[in-house]
Design an enzyme around this catalytic site. Sequence first.
Site, PDB file in Angstrom:
ATOM      1  N   GLY A   1       9.268 -48.452 -38.574  1.00 25.83           N
ATOM      2  CA  GLY A   1      10.714 -48.236 -38.540  1.00 25.83           C
ATOM      3  C   GLY A   1      11.202 -47.503 -39.764  1.00 25.83           C
ATOM      4  O   GLY A   1      10.466 -47.342 -40.735  1.00 25.83           O
ATOM      5  N   ASN A   2      12.437 -47.042 -39.703  1.00 27.91           N
ATOM      6  CA  ASN A   2      13.076 -46.397 -40.851  1.00 27.91           C
ATOM      7  C   ASN A   2      14.013 -47.387 -41.517  1.00 27.91           C
ATOM      8  O   ASN A   2      14.597 -48.228 -40.844  1.00 27.91           O
ATOM      9  CB  ASN A   2      13.910 -45.205 -40.375  1.00 27.91           C
ATOM     10  CG  ASN A   2      13.085 -43.959 -40.215  1.00 27.91           C
ATOM     11  OD1 ASN A   2      11.866 -44.003 -40.185  1.00 27.91           O
ATOM     12  ND2 ASN A   2      13.751 -42.835 -40.124  1.00 27.91           N
ATOM     13  N   ARG A   3      14.203 -47.246 -42.797  1.00 25.59           N
ATOM     14  CA  ARG A   3      15.169 -48.096 -43.491  1.00 25.59           C
ATOM     15  C   ARG A   3      16.568 -47.576 -43.217  1.00 25.59           C
ATOM     16  O   ARG A   3      16.922 -46.481 -43.625  1.00 25.59           O
ATOM     17  CB  ARG A   3      14.901 -48.059 -44.998  1.00 25.59           C
ATOM     18  CG  ARG A   3      13.903 -49.095 -45.441  1.00 25.59           C
ATOM     19  CD  ARG A   3      13.698 -49.049 -46.922  1.00 25.59           C
ATOM     20  NE  ARG A   3      14.787 -49.637 -47.676  1.00 25.59           N
ATOM     21  CZ  ARG A   3      14.772 -49.762 -48.999  1.00 25.59           C
ATOM     22  NH1 ARG A   3      13.748 -49.336 -49.682  1.00 25.59           N
ATOM     23  NH2 ARG A   3      15.785 -50.314 -49.622  1.00 25.59           N
TER      24      ARG A   3
ATOM     25  N   ALA B   1      18.942 -42.753 -38.572  1.00 28.69           N
ATOM     26  CA  ALA B   1      17.707 -42.415 -39.287  1.00 28.69           C
ATOM     27  C   ALA B   1      16.603 -42.417 -38.235  1.00 28.69           C
ATOM     28  O   ALA B   1      15.973 -43.437 -37.979  1.00 28.69           O
ATOM     29  CB  ALA B   1      17.431 -43.446 -40.366  1.00 28.69           C
TER      30      ALA B   1
END
Length: 224
Positions: free
Chosen positions: A33-35, A100
Site C-alpha cells: 500500500g501507499n502511505r 496516492a
Amino acid sequence: MLKARGPRSLDGLSVLVSAGPTYEDIDPVRFIGNRSSGRMGFAVAAAAVQAGARVRLVAGPVALATPAGVERIDVRSARQMRDAVVASAADSDIFISAAAVGDYRPQAVSPAKLKKSGKALALELVQNPDILAELAAQAAHPFLVGFAAETNDLEHYAREKLERKGLDLIAANRVGEELGFECSENALLLLWPGGREELGMAEKGVLAKALIERVATLHAAARG
Ligand code: CTP
Ligand code: CA
C-alpha cells in the site's frame, strides 16, 4: 433558519475527487500500500461541496467519515480506482486526483497464504495504469488537477508532471519525516501553465478551500 447565499464559485459544476491510498494484494492476508490518510482528498471534496459543486469521491481504503453532501464510491486497488474514475469522469467538469495511487502491483495474487521458506522471497511487480494520464489522452476530458508529493526538488518535479501528464493544475507538497502524511497541516505549491501560487503551512481544510478557489478561477477562464 437558512441564510441566503450569493453565487458560489462551483455552482452548477460536477466535481470528481479521488482520495486515499490503493492496496495491491499479494495473497489473502497481505498487500502493498501507499502511505496516505486520505485527509487532503476528503477536505478537497468537502470544500467543493461548500463551493456549490455536485461531488463524487472515489476513495481507497481510509478510516474517514464521508463529508456531508458527497457521493462516495469505495475501491481498493489501483485498477478498481481507474474503473470508478473513468466511469464517472464522462459527466464530470473537474477531476481532482488526490489519491496516492500505487504505481505497481504484484503480477499475480497468490490464492493461498504464502508460507515463509527460510529463503529470500522475490515478488514480481507490474506497473498500474496511470489514471490521470489516461484521462488526459481522451479527446474530451474534465479539467484535470493532479497532486505531487515529493521529497526533493519539489517545483522541478511537479512542473515536469504537470507538463508530462497534460494537467491544468498541480498541487505539490513536500513529504518526508513529520511532513505530509498522517498530519493535519501541510503547505502546497500550486502550479499551472504560466502561473504559480504558494499556500503556506495551514490546516488541510484551509488549503483545500484555497485550492478549490484556484481551480474555480482557472476552470472558468479555460471555459471562456
Ligand atoms: N496518478 C494516477 N495514476 C497513477 C499514479 C498517479 O492518476 N497510477 C496521479 C496521482 O493521483 C497524482 C498524480 O498522478 O495526482 C501524480 O502522482 P505521482 O505519484 O506524484 O506521479 P507519478 O507519475 O506516479 O510519478 P512518480 O511516482 O514516479 O514520482
Ligand atoms: Ca507514483
